[in-house]
Design a protein around this motif. Structure first.
Motif, PDB file in Angstrom:
ATOM      1  N   VAL A  84      18.167  20.717  11.210  1.00  0.00           N
ATOM      2  CA  VAL A  84      19.328  21.222  11.915  1.00  0.00           C
ATOM      3  C   VAL A  84      18.875  22.059  13.112  1.00  0.00           C
ATOM      4  CG1 VAL A  84      20.644  21.285   9.763  1.00  0.00           C
ATOM      5  CG2 VAL A  84      19.590  23.385  10.618  1.00  0.00           C
ATOM      6  N   ALA A  85      19.736  22.112  14.134  1.00  0.00           N
ATOM      7  CA  ALA A  85      19.521  22.993  15.287  1.00  0.00           C
ATOM      8  C   ALA A  85      20.166  24.325  14.942  1.00  0.00           C
ATOM      9  CB  ALA A  85      20.121  22.391  16.550  1.00  0.00           C
ATOM     10  N   TYR A  86      19.368  25.226  14.399  1.00  0.00           N
ATOM     11  CA  TYR A  86      19.875  26.501  13.897  1.00  0.00           C
ATOM     12  C   TYR A  86      19.818  27.546  15.002  1.00  0.00           C
ATOM     13  CZ  TYR A  86      19.863  30.900  11.242  1.00  0.00           C
ATOM     14  OH  TYR A  86      20.123  32.158  10.779  1.00  0.00           O
ATOM     15  N   GLY A  87      20.958  28.152  15.292  1.00  0.00           N
ATOM     16  CA  GLY A  87      21.033  29.197  16.296  1.00  0.00           C
ATOM     17  C   GLY A  87      22.438  29.293  16.847  1.00  0.00           C
ATOM     18  N   GLU A 113      22.615  19.056  15.602  1.00  0.00           N
ATOM     19  CA  GLU A 113      21.418  18.222  15.674  1.00  0.00           C
ATOM     20  C   GLU A 113      20.690  18.490  16.988  1.00  0.00           C
ATOM     21  OE1 GLU A 113      20.848  13.598  14.584  1.00  0.00           O
ATOM     22  OE2 GLU A 113      22.057  13.960  16.376  1.00  0.00           O
ATOM     23  N   PRO A 114      19.379  18.708  16.960  1.00  0.00           N
ATOM     24  CA  PRO A 114      18.645  18.932  18.208  1.00  0.00           C
ATOM     25  C   PRO A 114      18.553  17.664  19.045  1.00  0.00           C
ATOM     26  CG  PRO A 114      17.120  18.797  16.349  1.00  0.00           C
ATOM     27  CD  PRO A 114      18.509  18.779  15.772  1.00  0.00           C
ATOM     28  N   GLY A 115      18.528  17.866  20.381  1.00  0.00           N
ATOM     29  CA  GLY A 115      18.356  16.751  21.303  1.00  0.00           C
ATOM     30  C   GLY A 115      17.252  17.045  22.287  1.00  0.00           C
ATOM     31  N   GLU A 116      17.161  16.260  23.309  1.00  0.00           N
ATOM     32  CA  GLU A 116      16.135  16.432  24.329  1.00  0.00           C
ATOM     33  C   GLU A 116      16.586  17.454  25.371  1.00  0.00           C
ATOM     34  OE1 GLU A 116      15.329  12.620  25.976  1.00  0.00           O
ATOM     35  OE2 GLU A 116      14.476  11.800  24.118  1.00  0.00           O
ATOM     36  N   GLY A 117      15.594  18.106  25.991  1.00  0.00           N
ATOM     37  CA  GLY A 117      15.891  19.010  27.095  1.00  0.00           C
ATOM     38  C   GLY A 117      16.759  20.184  26.709  1.00  0.00           C
ATOM     39  N   ASN A 118      16.521  20.782  25.525  1.00  0.00           N
ATOM     40  CA  ASN A 118      17.257  21.966  25.083  1.00  0.00           C
ATOM     41  C   ASN A 118      18.741  21.674  24.871  1.00  0.00           C
ATOM     42  OD1 ASN A 118      17.285  24.711  24.276  1.00  0.00           O
ATOM     43  ND2 ASN A 118      18.053  25.332  26.287  1.00  0.00           N
ATOM     44  N   THR A 119      19.063  20.455  24.476  1.00  0.00           N
ATOM     45  CA  THR A 119      20.445  20.093  24.186  1.00  0.00           C
ATOM     46  C   THR A 119      20.644  19.969  22.679  1.00  0.00           C
ATOM     47  OG1 THR A 119      20.015  17.708  24.329  1.00  0.00           O
ATOM     48  CG2 THR A 119      20.678  18.860  26.368  1.00  0.00           C
TER      49      THR A 119
END
Length: 382
Positions: A84-87, A113-119
């Motif tokens: 997961v993209a936690y934050g 969900e994390p993506g590319e380029g801080n997305t």
């Protein structure tokens, strides 16, 4: 399209409440209803919960932890949760059971969900919950839906999930990620309520069939940040969403309708500038109830149990900034709307989630680190 006057909920009278609940503690709402409050256990940033057929709960924590929790507080961590993209507002989110869980053991979880380029972007996955005597895991994890596009920032994922009463369709709230204008853009799925088949395929009878492939997944548009979605006993879909500076909404969600964000709102921009109110643009669907000041609604259940018979068919809403549980009556109001606040319970803490237990009790999760699982019953219950 119906044009309705707006309902403004009355402010709750100040209540004396403690957020240090002990066995035998009670809380009294501003309409005089007294509830017993029993703490069960605590968590690290709990976000959502649902009950399993055996009476245990599944509880999510934002950092990416999924737990099986007994009603006396014993916990078992479930392995196999996706990254997961936690934050910020992101992390592990909602959890619901497949309507045929007793046969297939499938559950659905939402997460940032994390993506590319801080997305980042919200996603929903289905998985098989495998339970052993002293362990549990998710297997055959299949991501069936994603926000498109992934964007920067860590807010307004929404990603609440609900099945229609017949179990044939899955509804997902997709927030506008604090970008505002995507809510009216038919080429992106931000700021929409999504309707899918349980396997993630697209129903052919969704309302927006001629506005592009992505729009075929939309059920309604023009939403902001929806942290509660539920069906009532009549099969009607309700969702609440956070307004900006004022204007939190409870909406009756209808097929193919546009709810106006960011063109209209009964709140103001955070910088103080005005946003036209709903009555100025009757082509947009107006809320059945709204709140000024905000309650920051999170979690929604339409009550159907016998423990609180006077609540049957009504909504219970958690309040984050409101630090309360709000009982909203659903039904025709004197002003023509279909919802109004009936009572507010000052809980002394941010309430992230509310749920109805198998026995009809009301359960709540406090927000943030140390947030507790609370069981609420009538104070005079045996």
């Amino acid at each position: 399209m119906r044009i309705r006057p707006l309902a403004i909920a009355a402010l709750a009278a100040p209540l004396v409440a403690s957020n240090v609940w002990a066995q035998g503690a009670t809380v009294t709402g501003d309409a005089g209803t007294t509830l017993s409050v029993a703490p069960v256990t605590d968590f690290n940033e709990p976000w959502a919960m649902t009950f399993l057929p055996d009476g245990n709960l599944l509880v999510t924590e934002k950092s990416g932890v999924l737990l099986i929790v007994s009603q006396d507080g014993e916990k078992t961590e479930v392995s196999g949760v996706p990254e997961v993209a936690y934050g910020g507002q992101g992390g592990l989110g909602d959890v619901v059971l497949h309507p045929d869980f007793s046969e297939n053991n499938r559950i659905y979880i939402s997460f940032a969900e994390p993506g590319e380029g801080n997305t980042r972007g919200a996603a929903v996955a289905s998985a098989t919950l495998v339970q052993q005597e002293d362990s549990a895991s998710l297997e055959d994890v299949d991501v069936i839906w994603r926000q498109q596009p992934k964007v920067t920032g860590e807010g307004h994922y929404s990603h609440r999930i609900a099945f229609a009463p017949d179990g044939e369709h899955l509804f997902i709230t997709s927030g506008e990620r604090q970008k505002q204008t995507p809510a009216q853009d038919m080429d992106v799925n931000l700021g929409k309520i999504i309707r899918l088949n349980p396997d993630g395929s697209v129903p052919q009878d969704n309302p927006f069939q001629d506005q592009g492939e992505l729009a075929k997944t939309f059920w309604s548009v023009g939403h902001r940040n929806m942290l509660g979605i539920a069906f009532d006993g009549q099969g009607r879909l309700w969702a609440h969403e956070m307004g900006p500076r004022g204007g939190d909404e409870l909406n009756l969600v209808e097929r193919g309708e546009n709810y106006g964000w960011p063109v209209v709102s009964n709140g103001r921009n955070y910088g103080g500038s005005d946003i036209p109110d709903h009555p100025t643009r009757p082509e947009f669907e107006a809320p059945e109830a709204f709140w000024n000041p905000v309650i920051s609604p999170a979690g929604l259940v339409i009550y159907s149990g016998d423990v609180f018979p006077e609540w049957q068919g009504d909504a219970l809403i958690g309040g984050l900034s409101g630090r309360a549980i709000i009982h909203a009556e659903l039904g025709e109001q004197e002003d023509g709307t279909l919802a109004a606040e009936a009572e507010r319970f000052d809980m002394g803490a941010r309430i992230r989630e509310v749920e109805q237990g198998p026995d009809g009790a009301l359960w709540a999760l406090e927000d943030r680190a140390g947030g507790r699982l609370l069981k609420l019953m009538p104070a005079d219950a045996d």
